[in-house]
Write a protein that holds these residues in place. Structure first.
Motif, PDB file in Angstrom:
ATOM      1  N   THR A 232      12.311  11.452   4.298  1.00  9.04           N
ATOM      2  CA  THR A 232      13.705  11.879   4.192  1.00  9.04           C
ATOM      3  C   THR A 232      14.472  10.907   3.299  1.00  9.04           C
ATOM      4  OG1 THR A 232      13.559  12.672   6.476  1.00  9.04           O
ATOM      5  CG2 THR A 232      15.763  12.495   5.509  1.00  9.04           C
ATOM      6  N   PRO A 233      14.940  11.335   2.126  1.00  9.38           N
ATOM      7  CA  PRO A 233      14.708  12.632   1.481  1.00  9.38           C
ATOM      8  C   PRO A 233      13.282  12.719   0.956  1.00  9.38           C
ATOM      9  CG  PRO A 233      15.847  11.174  -0.022  1.00  9.38           C
ATOM     10  CD  PRO A 233      15.755  10.428   1.285  1.00  9.38           C
ATOM     11  N   ASN A 234      12.907  13.892   0.462  1.00  6.79           N
ATOM     12  CA  ASN A 234      11.527  14.097   0.032  1.00  6.79           C
ATOM     13  C   ASN A 234      11.475  14.524  -1.438  1.00  6.79           C
ATOM     14  OD1 ASN A 234       8.754  14.142   0.392  1.00  6.79           O
ATOM     15  ND2 ASN A 234       8.706  16.195   1.255  1.00  6.79           N
ATOM     16  N   PHE A 235      12.011  13.673  -2.301  1.00  2.00           N
ATOM     17  CA  PHE A 235      11.996  13.963  -3.733  1.00  2.00           C
ATOM     18  C   PHE A 235      10.569  14.044  -4.272  1.00  2.00           C
ATOM     19  CE2 PHE A 235      16.205  11.718  -3.465  1.00  2.00           C
ATOM     20  CZ  PHE A 235      16.995  12.813  -3.774  1.00  2.00           C
ATOM     21  N   ASN A 236       9.704  13.162  -3.757  1.00  2.00           N
ATOM     22  CA  ASN A 236       8.325  13.081  -4.251  1.00  2.00           C
ATOM     23  C   ASN A 236       7.416  12.833  -3.052  1.00  2.00           C
ATOM     24  OD1 ASN A 236       5.815  12.166  -5.271  1.00  2.00           O
ATOM     25  ND2 ASN A 236       6.771  11.437  -7.155  1.00  2.00           N
ATOM     26  N   PHE A 237       6.713  13.875  -2.619  1.00  2.00           N
ATOM     27  CA  PHE A 237       5.904  13.775  -1.411  1.00  2.00           C
ATOM     28  C   PHE A 237       4.832  12.691  -1.511  1.00  2.00           C
ATOM     29  CE2 PHE A 237       1.885  14.937   0.658  1.00  2.00           C
ATOM     30  CZ  PHE A 237       2.259  14.772   1.986  1.00  2.00           C
ATOM     31  N   VAL A 238       4.089  12.661  -2.609  1.00  2.00           N
ATOM     32  CA  VAL A 238       3.001  11.684  -2.732  1.00  2.00           C
ATOM     33  C   VAL A 238       3.558  10.267  -2.745  1.00  2.00           C
ATOM     34  CG1 VAL A 238       1.090  10.867  -4.172  1.00  2.00           C
ATOM     35  CG2 VAL A 238       1.456  13.321  -3.860  1.00  2.00           C
ATOM     36  N   SER A 239       4.680  10.072  -3.407  1.00  2.23           N
ATOM     37  CA  SER A 239       5.325   8.761  -3.410  1.00  2.23           C
ATOM     38  C   SER A 239       5.707   8.343  -1.988  1.00  2.23           C
ATOM     39  CB  SER A 239       6.565   8.775  -4.291  1.00  2.23           C
ATOM     40  OG  SER A 239       7.281   7.560  -4.171  1.00  2.23           O
ATOM     41  N   ASN A 240       6.308   9.257  -1.240  1.00  2.24           N
ATOM     42  CA  ASN A 240       6.688   8.937   0.139  1.00  2.24           C
ATOM     43  C   ASN A 240       5.469   8.641   0.998  1.00  2.24           C
ATOM     44  OD1 ASN A 240       9.408   9.178  -0.322  1.00  2.24           O
ATOM     45  ND2 ASN A 240       9.588  11.249   0.502  1.00  2.24           N
ATOM     46  N   LEU A 241       4.395   9.409   0.803  1.00  2.64           N
ATOM     47  CA  LEU A 241       3.172   9.173   1.576  1.00  2.64           C
ATOM     48  C   LEU A 241       2.606   7.792   1.298  1.00  2.64           C
ATOM     49  CD1 LEU A 241       0.894  10.368   3.415  1.00  2.64           C
ATOM     50  CD2 LEU A 241      -0.249  11.054   1.295  1.00  2.64           C
ATOM     51  N   VAL A 242       2.498   7.442   0.023  1.00  2.00           N
ATOM     52  CA  VAL A 242       1.870   6.183  -0.361  1.00  2.00           C
ATOM     53  C   VAL A 242       2.769   4.980  -0.125  1.00  2.00           C
ATOM     54  CG1 VAL A 242       0.916   4.885  -2.315  1.00  2.00           C
ATOM     55  CG2 VAL A 242       0.343   7.311  -2.027  1.00  2.00           C
ATOM     56  N   PHE A 243       4.046   5.077  -0.485  1.00  2.19           N
ATOM     57  CA  PHE A 243       4.914   3.898  -0.464  1.00  2.19           C
ATOM     58  C   PHE A 243       5.798   3.779   0.776  1.00  2.19           C
ATOM     59  CE2 PHE A 243       4.615   4.422  -5.272  1.00  2.19           C
ATOM     60  CZ  PHE A 243       3.668   3.416  -5.405  1.00  2.19           C
ATOM     61  N   ALA A 244       6.107   4.897   1.436  1.00  3.20           N
ATOM     62  CA  ALA A 244       7.052   4.834   2.559  1.00  3.20           C
ATOM     63  C   ALA A 244       6.391   5.008   3.918  1.00  3.20           C
ATOM     64  CB  ALA A 244       8.135   5.909   2.389  1.00  3.20           C
ATOM     65  N   ALA A 245       5.317   5.773   3.971  1.00  3.12           N
ATOM     66  CA  ALA A 245       4.707   6.113   5.255  1.00  3.12           C
ATOM     67  C   ALA A 245       3.557   5.169   5.595  1.00  3.12           C
ATOM     68  CB  ALA A 245       4.215   7.559   5.227  1.00  3.12           C
ATOM     69  N   ASN A 246       2.939   5.419   6.739  1.00  2.00           N
ATOM     70  CA  ASN A 246       1.651   4.822   7.092  1.00  2.00           C
ATOM     71  C   ASN A 246       0.866   5.866   7.866  1.00  2.00           C
ATOM     72  OD1 ASN A 246       2.480   4.690   9.882  1.00  2.00           O
ATOM     73  ND2 ASN A 246       3.613   2.832   9.382  1.00  2.00           N
TER      74      ASN A 246
END
Length: 436
Positions: free
Chosen positions: A379-393
């Protein structure tokens, strides 16, 4: 067995994914766009009656992650022997306790590893460890996919080399009884624990039987210096001199390789596994030459290493560490992009292992994960792969399907509480046990 995942986010579009047996049978996009077969589809397009329906709303689908270098049962040594150099850590903490391992110990350590990998989205792993049958039993029961190699050592003693050969041949024959989800591979440990004679024999056996061979190489400066002293050349050149560089060979680490050596690996079709967490934790080195290897044509994949040297098996975290580490030593924010790391953790590994996986497409194996989008990391989800790799675990993974079977649902792996409790008891008992 059939599964329908309804209204899931696939590459930014809503889709229904129909799984039949162990394959992705059909993908229908829901906005009048084209599906993966090129057919125009809408929400009324017919999908057969199914056994299980999964609500994919507020979720995204990704291929199951592929951990290309593990020592699964070393979950038993998590947090044991931290903050030590690799050589001292092996000689003082790991090898003396591994000498005490039983089938039961490895079984529970591997089951714990399977729980941890499933909870963080890994469906397939390439393992190197002792008592391979125990790990195979755990993998069978947990519903995962694995390529298993039994670590072999001869410490330059001829009698031990002969025993290793006999053990490799015996294990390979026994592996024919495993399910299709498990493949056998060879696992000579490293050039400082395995003689050149055994390495050459193992390479020949792998080629003869169509098997992969995995080993550690050029992991530390100490290993490189010892190789020059003992064999008169650097690790990659030593393997080249032995004649064992081949498309069957998968090398873990390879931190110390110059341009000429990288070209040797590329020309021979060798594959490489980057293990950023253990490389940093053991201070083995940080300048992994991902860009140079890829430009030379080498397939580079991603791994976590074992829990005793990286402390977890989270491939989502491994993608982030690999990218950030590659950016910082190069002082280049464009290096090792999130998309490159996602590819290394999925399709690249599948290609090396010869699996029709690592991608969400009709006809591929149904090894996939649903990611929870209703969390702050997306949130927000401008770039899903970016969020997966850099923001999530790995905790963002909600559901895991492997070989067309649901093996984790709503962040719960069946039997996980009992497995964690039993594995903890096993670990405490192991390190207290008399090794005589």
């Amino acid at each position: 067995m059939s599964i329908l995942i309804k209204s899931v986010d696939l590459n930014g579009k809503q889709a229904d994914i129909y799984i039949e047996k162990n394959r992705i049978k059909r993908i229908v996009t829901l906005s009048g766009t084209r599906n993966t077969s090129g057919r125009t589809a809408d929400s009324e397009e017919m999908i057969p009656q199914v056994d299980t329906v999964i609500d994919g709303r507020r979720k995204a689908v990704i291929p199951g992650l592929i951990n290309m270098h593990t020592h699964a049962a070393m979950t038993l040594f998590r947090g044991f022997g931290d903050d030590m150099p690799l050589k001292s850590w092996l000689e003082q903490k790991i090898w003396p306790n591994e000498a005490k391992l039983t089938h039961e110990d490895v079984y529970w350590g591997a089951k714990l590893a399977c729980v941890e990998m499933l909870r963080s989205g890994t469906t397939t792993f390439f393992d190197m460890y002792h008592k391979l049958d125990a790990t195979a039993q755990a993998v069978e029961e947990m519903g995962m996919r694995a390529v298993l190699s039994e670590a072999c050592f001869d410490h330059f003693v001829m009698e031990k080399a002969e025993r290793s050969k006999q053990n490799i041949m015996r294990r390979f024959e026994k592996s024919h009884a495993y399910s299709d989800r498990i493949k056998y591979a060879l696992g000579p440990h490293a050039i400082y624990t395995v003689s050149g004679e055994l390495l050459k024999w193992a390479c020949g056996y792998a080629k003869e039987n169509g098997l992969l061979m995995q080993m550690h190489l050029a992991e530390t400066e100490w290993e490189t210096d010892q190789c020059v002293k003992q064999f008169g050349t650097t690790p990659v050149r030593y393997l080249h001199k032995l004649g064992i560089l081949s498309p069957q060979l998968v090398l873990a680490h390879v931190l110390y390789a110059d341009r000429e050596e990288i070209q040797m690996l590329a020309d021979s079709g060798v594959k490489v596994v980057h293990n950023p967490a253990s490389n940093m934790k053991l201070a083995s080195g940080h300048e992994f030459k991902y860009k140079e290897m890829r430009e030379a044509g080498i397939t580079v994949t991603l791994g976590t290493d074992g829990c005793s040297s990286s402390n977890n098996l989270d491939m989502v975290e491994a993608m982030k560490l690999a990218s950030l580490l590659g950016k910082v030593w190069r002082k280049n924010p464009e290096a090792l992009s999130c998309d490159e790391m996602f590819y290394a953790a999925t399709a690249a590994g599948a290609d090396v292992l010869g699996l029709e996986a690592g991608r969400i497409a009709e006809g591929c194996l149904a090894d996939l994960c649903l990611v929870d989008l209703a969390i702050p990391a997306f949130t927000p989800n401008f770039n899903f792969v970016s969020n997966l790799v850099f923001a999530a675990n790995g905790s963002c993974i909600d559901t895991v399907i492997c070989d067309g079977r649901i093996v984790m649902k709503d962040r719960k792996v069946p039997g996980e509480a009992e497995i964690m409790e039993h594995a903890a008891r096993t670990a405490y008992d192991l390190v207290k046990r008399d090794g005589k």
